[in-house]
Write an enzyme that holds these catalytic residues in place. Sequence first.
Site, PDB file in Angstrom:
ATOM      1  CE  LYS A  12       2.018 -38.881 -10.860  1.00  0.00           C
ATOM      2  NZ  LYS A  12       2.895 -39.034 -12.043  1.00  0.00           N
ATOM      3  NE  ARG A 175      -8.129   2.116   0.692  1.00  0.00           N
ATOM      4  CZ  ARG A 175      -6.899   1.653   0.487  1.00  0.00           C
ATOM      5  NH1 ARG A 175      -6.255   1.921  -0.630  1.00  0.00           N
ATOM      6  NH2 ARG A 175      -6.301   0.910   1.401  1.00  0.00           N
ATOM      7  CD  GLN A 218       0.618  -1.802   2.940  1.00  0.00           C
ATOM      8  OE1 GLN A 218      -0.548  -1.420   2.889  1.00  0.00           O
ATOM      9  NE2 GLN A 218       1.530  -1.413   2.055  1.00  0.00           N
ATOM     10  CG  HIS A 246      -6.420  -1.343  -6.948  1.00  0.00           C
ATOM     11  ND1 HIS A 246      -5.985  -0.845  -5.742  1.00  0.00           N
ATOM     12  CD2 HIS A 246      -5.328  -1.911  -7.520  1.00  0.00           C
ATOM     13  CE1 HIS A 246      -4.705  -1.097  -5.596  1.00  0.00           C
ATOM     14  NE2 HIS A 246      -4.276  -1.758  -6.663  1.00  0.00           N
TER      15      HIS A 246
HETATM   16  O1  LIG Z   1      -3.686  -0.119   1.388  1.00  0.00           O
HETATM   17  C1  LIG Z   1      -2.907   0.275   0.491  1.00  0.00           C
HETATM   18  N1  LIG Z   1      -1.570   0.034   0.610  1.00  0.00           N
HETATM   19  C2  LIG Z   1      -0.665   0.430  -0.330  1.00  0.00           C
HETATM   20  O2  LIG Z   1       0.561   0.220  -0.169  1.00  0.00           O
HETATM   21  C3  LIG Z   1      -1.178   1.100  -1.465  1.00  0.00           C
HETATM   22  N2  LIG Z   1      -0.587   1.614  -2.581  1.00  0.00           N
HETATM   23  C4  LIG Z   1      -1.577   2.107  -3.361  1.00  0.00           C
HETATM   24  O3  LIG Z   1      -1.395   2.662  -4.490  1.00  0.00           O
HETATM   25  N3  LIG Z   1      -2.786   1.938  -2.769  1.00  0.00           N
HETATM   26  C5  LIG Z   1      -2.565   1.313  -1.579  1.00  0.00           C
HETATM   27  N4  LIG Z   1      -3.411   0.887  -0.605  1.00  0.00           N
END
Ligand SMILES: O=c1[nH]c(=O)c2[nH]c(=O)[nH]c2[nH]1
Length: 296
Positions: A12, A175, A218, A246
Amino acid sequence: MGIVIGQNQYGKAECRLVTVDRSSDRHNIKDLNVSTSLRGAFDETHLTGDNSNVLPTDTQKNTVFALAKESPVGEIEDFALRLGRHFVDSQEPVEGARVLIDEYSWQRIPVDGADHDHSFSRAGEEKRTTAVTIDGSQAYVVSGLKDLVVLKSTGSEFWGYPKDKYTTLTETTDRILATAVTARWRYLSTDVNWAKSFEAIRSTMLEAFATTHSYALQQTLYEMGKAVLEQQPDVAEIRMSLPNKHNFLYDLEPFGLNNENEVYIAADRPYGLIEGTVTRDDVQPAPQAWYSLPEF
Ligand SMILES: O=c1[nH]c(=O)c2[nH]c(=O)[nH]c2[nH]1
């Protein structure tokens, strides 16, 4: 060539369980989303419709609520272990159980400077999670969190990537970096102070997000996972799913205005999705895919 039934489970999904601890006038609430699934000797129901081994999903749902009454729910890991063991120990055909729990958090409403005894407000979208698997007498716990939204307004760059004829993104050395962290980590034992461990891991991830000067989301993912593994010896591995929320610099030139990294448009879709597992090179993998870190 024969046709056979492959790996299967049933249960469930999403029992919404709320409990109120009324043992004093200062109530405590638990607000959970509990899913159960069972594995075992269930070939016959698939092959012939013989349900003699099939504990109904309706009974599984009732068990969630009955066990919540029989003793206090406590930490979600303990409740999931109790539920999973109940199914495996009480039903002969059931060889394994997986219990997934998401916990919604509530905070007390402040009234005249004091936290109210029985009125609460939802503490944001963030959820604490667990995925407990019982296999016979063995138990595996993977805990985590979902939707922990974080943002840093500087200390994030993204440049040095390959460019082809479709690339329009401009490189940046400053950014906004924002994401909603979903993470799951696998414990090496069940002898853990779950609440304390959760709080420590959450703080570690937040601190690593804040203090990593990021050249890519990453890299931030890896730094967050590494910090958790360095500080938590009883965690074998941690998996994260990080949507890149973004925030694009808004073009104010048409209005004769110079945008000095101050005005952004927050885009909700599409978003980059950065996912990865940070693990130890000397740790045993989970015994079977079912017990390993769930995909999100
Ligand atoms: O930290 C980021 N990793 C990405 O792989 C990526 N690709 C992207 O367009 N912006 C970003 N920013």
